[in-house]
Write a protein that holds these residues in place. Structure first.
Motif, PDB file in Angstrom:
ATOM      1  N   THR A 154     -51.633 -28.656   2.193  1.00 38.52           N
ATOM      2  CA  THR A 154     -51.778 -29.372   0.932  1.00 38.52           C
ATOM      3  C   THR A 154     -50.720 -30.457   0.814  1.00 38.52           C
ATOM      4  O   THR A 154     -49.552 -30.238   1.154  1.00 38.52           O
ATOM      5  CB  THR A 154     -51.651 -28.387  -0.246  1.00 38.52           C
ATOM      6  OG1 THR A 154     -52.691 -27.422  -0.143  1.00 38.52           O
ATOM      7  CG2 THR A 154     -51.736 -29.104  -1.576  1.00 38.52           C
ATOM      8  N   ALA A 156     -48.925 -32.889  -1.999  1.00 39.39           N
ATOM      9  CA  ALA A 156     -48.781 -32.965  -3.454  1.00 39.39           C
ATOM     10  C   ALA A 156     -49.201 -34.331  -3.964  1.00 39.39           C
ATOM     11  O   ALA A 156     -48.939 -35.356  -3.325  1.00 39.39           O
ATOM     12  CB  ALA A 156     -47.334 -32.688  -3.840  1.00 39.39           C
ATOM     13  N   PRO A 157     -49.867 -34.382  -5.116  1.00 38.63           N
ATOM     14  CA  PRO A 157     -50.215 -35.671  -5.715  1.00 38.63           C
ATOM     15  C   PRO A 157     -48.989 -36.503  -6.000  1.00 38.63           C
ATOM     16  O   PRO A 157     -47.903 -35.975  -6.268  1.00 38.63           O
ATOM     17  CB  PRO A 157     -50.933 -35.259  -7.016  1.00 38.63           C
ATOM     18  CG  PRO A 157     -51.420 -33.871  -6.771  1.00 38.63           C
ATOM     19  CD  PRO A 157     -50.396 -33.246  -5.887  1.00 38.63           C
ATOM     20  N   SER A 163     -53.168 -33.173 -12.377  1.00 42.03           N
ATOM     21  CA  SER A 163     -53.820 -33.230 -11.078  1.00 42.03           C
ATOM     22  C   SER A 163     -55.089 -32.385 -11.091  1.00 42.03           C
ATOM     23  O   SER A 163     -55.262 -31.511 -11.920  1.00 42.03           O
ATOM     24  CB  SER A 163     -52.876 -32.733  -9.973  1.00 42.03           C
ATOM     25  OG  SER A 163     -52.563 -31.374 -10.169  1.00 42.03           O
ATOM     26  N   HIS A 165     -57.877 -30.140  -8.526  1.00 42.81           N
ATOM     27  CA  HIS A 165     -57.836 -29.342  -7.309  1.00 42.81           C
ATOM     28  C   HIS A 165     -59.223 -29.283  -6.655  1.00 42.81           C
ATOM     29  O   HIS A 165     -60.236 -29.265  -7.337  1.00 42.81           O
ATOM     30  CB  HIS A 165     -57.349 -27.922  -7.613  1.00 42.81           C
ATOM     31  CG  HIS A 165     -55.985 -27.868  -8.216  1.00 42.81           C
ATOM     32  ND1 HIS A 165     -54.841 -27.697  -7.463  1.00 42.81           N
ATOM     33  CD2 HIS A 165     -55.571 -27.978  -9.500  1.00 42.81           C
ATOM     34  CE1 HIS A 165     -53.790 -27.696  -8.266  1.00 42.81           C
ATOM     35  NE2 HIS A 165     -54.204 -27.866  -9.505  1.00 42.81           N
ATOM     36  N   GLN A 186     -55.940 -36.675   2.868  1.00 46.41           N
ATOM     37  CA  GLN A 186     -54.799 -36.200   2.087  1.00 46.41           C
ATOM     38  C   GLN A 186     -54.020 -37.368   1.493  1.00 46.41           C
ATOM     39  O   GLN A 186     -53.550 -37.294   0.351  1.00 46.41           O
ATOM     40  CB  GLN A 186     -53.886 -35.342   2.970  1.00 46.41           C
ATOM     41  CG  GLN A 186     -54.510 -34.033   3.450  1.00 46.41           C
ATOM     42  CD  GLN A 186     -54.600 -32.965   2.356  1.00 46.41           C
ATOM     43  OE1 GLN A 186     -54.529 -33.273   1.169  1.00 46.41           O
ATOM     44  NE2 GLN A 186     -54.779 -31.718   2.753  1.00 46.41           N
ATOM     45  N   ALA A 190     -53.731 -37.785  -2.483  1.00 43.99           N
ATOM     46  CA  ALA A 190     -52.439 -37.823  -3.156  1.00 43.99           C
ATOM     47  C   ALA A 190     -52.311 -39.071  -4.019  1.00 43.99           C
ATOM     48  O   ALA A 190     -51.752 -39.031  -5.123  1.00 43.99           O
ATOM     49  CB  ALA A 190     -51.312 -37.771  -2.130  1.00 43.99           C
ATOM     50  N   ASN A 193     -54.220 -38.516  -7.297  1.00 44.85           N
ATOM     51  CA  ASN A 193     -53.838 -37.330  -8.056  1.00 44.85           C
ATOM     52  C   ASN A 193     -54.804 -36.161  -7.847  1.00 44.85           C
ATOM     53  O   ASN A 193     -55.170 -35.446  -8.788  1.00 44.85           O
ATOM     54  CB  ASN A 193     -53.738 -37.652  -9.554  1.00 44.85           C
ATOM     55  CG  ASN A 193     -52.570 -36.930 -10.212  1.00 44.85           C
ATOM     56  OD1 ASN A 193     -51.582 -36.625  -9.548  1.00 44.85           O
ATOM     57  ND2 ASN A 193     -52.683 -36.653 -11.494  1.00 44.85           N
ATOM     58  N   GLU A 195     -55.361 -32.718  -5.545  1.00 47.04           N
ATOM     59  CA  GLU A 195     -54.698 -31.751  -4.679  1.00 47.04           C
ATOM     60  C   GLU A 195     -55.750 -30.978  -3.891  1.00 47.04           C
ATOM     61  O   GLU A 195     -56.672 -30.396  -4.477  1.00 47.04           O
ATOM     62  CB  GLU A 195     -53.842 -30.789  -5.503  1.00 47.04           C
ATOM     63  CG  GLU A 195     -52.973 -29.875  -4.648  1.00 47.04           C
ATOM     64  CD  GLU A 195     -51.994 -29.068  -5.484  1.00 47.04           C
ATOM     65  OE1 GLU A 195     -51.564 -28.001  -5.004  1.00 47.04           O
ATOM     66  OE2 GLU A 195     -51.676 -29.503  -6.613  1.00 47.04           O
ATOM     67  N   GLU A 197     -56.743 -28.092  -0.931  1.00 48.45           N
ATOM     68  CA  GLU A 197     -56.364 -26.940  -0.131  1.00 48.45           C
ATOM     69  C   GLU A 197     -57.473 -26.636   0.861  1.00 48.45           C
ATOM     70  O   GLU A 197     -58.608 -27.095   0.693  1.00 48.45           O
ATOM     71  CB  GLU A 197     -56.102 -25.723  -1.016  1.00 48.45           C
ATOM     72  CG  GLU A 197     -57.326 -25.267  -1.797  1.00 48.45           C
ATOM     73  CD  GLU A 197     -57.068 -24.039  -2.638  1.00 48.45           C
ATOM     74  OE1 GLU A 197     -55.914 -23.573  -2.655  1.00 48.45           O
ATOM     75  OE2 GLU A 197     -58.027 -23.544  -3.260  1.00 48.45           O
TER      76      GLU A 197
END
Length: 383
Positions: A154, A156-157, A163, A165, A186, A190, A193, A195, A197
């Protein structure tokens, strides 16, 4: 190759009865364009399927070959005035075909590997090492990229605001080829904003199996993915050829979104540096006819200042990759690809963009130019 398109309560006979044999599908069909015979058209295949289903025609090697040749592009559906659901017809017809005749050893081997992505990745790591030593006839696919587990992590934004998901679907063969694409996604996520996974335990989407008539195995793989994505988050798909099969298996549990569309929706926060470059764009059949994210892609690319786009539209409407067809019938697949390669060579582009993993692998094996997913290129253009 398009998605399995399984969900239809109608019988195969009822589905084929919807075809009024008008022939408006013929000019759109790549295989009819290549061979110019009725049996290689959607209308001809539906007539064949209908006769086989009714028992008025016995199976023959020639008839089975006509079913094998269908690329599953579903261009015919887009122009059909009667709304014939050709996707479900093809899937059910191939399931019946599999009961009559098992696929060859190569197809069965590909299905087995796709259903075990970790084993496939291990084999492709060996292929990557051996690739420089292999003769061209033993290089059915381009050389895989280096895949590191850390590129699934992951990111981070960048903003402190709220954010969102989402979960990323990896697929099977894409794991060994799309490390740069996952890193690009990614970066874009980011910057918008978002995220992302990557849940463990996921597997192949099952489209390859369904298109070879093994709907039971396709459903089993779908069940595995339902468990892997049981968190209920939005699922992002990077390959247009996987998208609809994944959406079908996760329906009612997850909202499956094409990565291009989800980035386009959030693109107001993106700023791209000027790019004085001519880029060739290939729109896969699944992107145009099934996922329909081509408009969102054009909108994203239009945000890059000074960029010139040359859209590849030569030939028969399909590159010929069609899932495993580029491996099972490489000479025929190359005939569909060649007009696009000729147009690419004549257009003066510096790279080729395409949103489906199968199309990219097939096209990359025919050109020395870089072949990328559009999101890779967009990430390069971030300041």
């Amino acid at each position: 190759m398009s998605s399995p398109a399984r969900a239809s309560p109608m019988s195969l006979q009822s589905l084929t009865d919807q075809c009024v044999q008008c022939g408006l599908c013929l000019p759109t069909c790549p295989t009819y364009g290549l061979d110019a015979i009725e049996a290689e058209s959607p209308r001809g295949r539906i007539a064949l399927i209908k006769a086989l289903e009714a028992g008025t025609l016995l199976p023959t090697p020639a008839g089975e070959q006509y079913l094998d040749h269908c690329l599953g592009c579903r261009r015919c559906e887009a122009v059909c005035p009667a709304g014939v659901a050709y996707g479900p017809i093809l899937i059910r017809a191939r399931a019946s075909q599999r009961e009559r005749r098992l696929p060859g050893w190569r197809q069965r081997g590909l299905e087995r590997l796709a259903g075990h992505p970790h084993a496939l990745s291990a084999l492709l790591r060996i292929y990557r090492i051996m690739w420089p030593l292999l003769p061209s006839r033993l290089r059915p696919l381009p050389r895989p990229t280096v895949t590191a587990q850390r590129d699934f992590a992951t990111v981070a934004p960048q903003s402190r605001g709220e954010s969102h998901h989402a979960s990323l679907f990896l697929g099977c063969i894409a794991r060994s080829y799309e490390a740069p694409l996952r890193a690009a996604l990614q970066r874009l996520a980011a910057a918008t904003n978002l995220e992302i996974e990557t849940p463990s335990g996921q597997t192949c989407c099952g489209s390859l199996h369904a298109h070879a008539g093994d709907d039971a195995r396709s459903s089993d793989l779908g069940a595995i993915n339902r468990t892997a994505f049981a968190n209920g988050a939005t699922v992002i798909s990077l390959a247009s050829g996987c998208h609809d099969a994944l959406a079908d298996s996760l329906r009612g549990q997850n909202d499956v979104r094409d990565a291009i569309e989800i980035i386009a929706e959030r693109s107001s926060t993106l700023a791209f540096a000027p790019r004085r470059e001519r880029v060739a764009l290939h729109l896969p059949c699944t992107q145009r006819n099934v996922v329909r994210s081509d408009t969102a892609l054009h909108q994203l690319l239009a945000r890059i200042p000074e960029l010139e786009i040359v859209e590849l539209d030569g030939g028969f409407g399909c590159c010929g990759a069609a899932g495993t067809q580029m491996l099972n019938n490489p000479e025929r697949a190359a005939r569909f690809r060649q007009p696009l390669l000729d147009q690419l060579a004549a257009g003066g582009a510096t790279r080729l963009l395409s949103a489906n993993i199968g199309c990219r692998l097939h096209m990359a094996n025919g050109t020395a130019l870089p072949v990328q997913h559009p999101l890779e290129f967009l990430a390069e253009c971030l300041p």
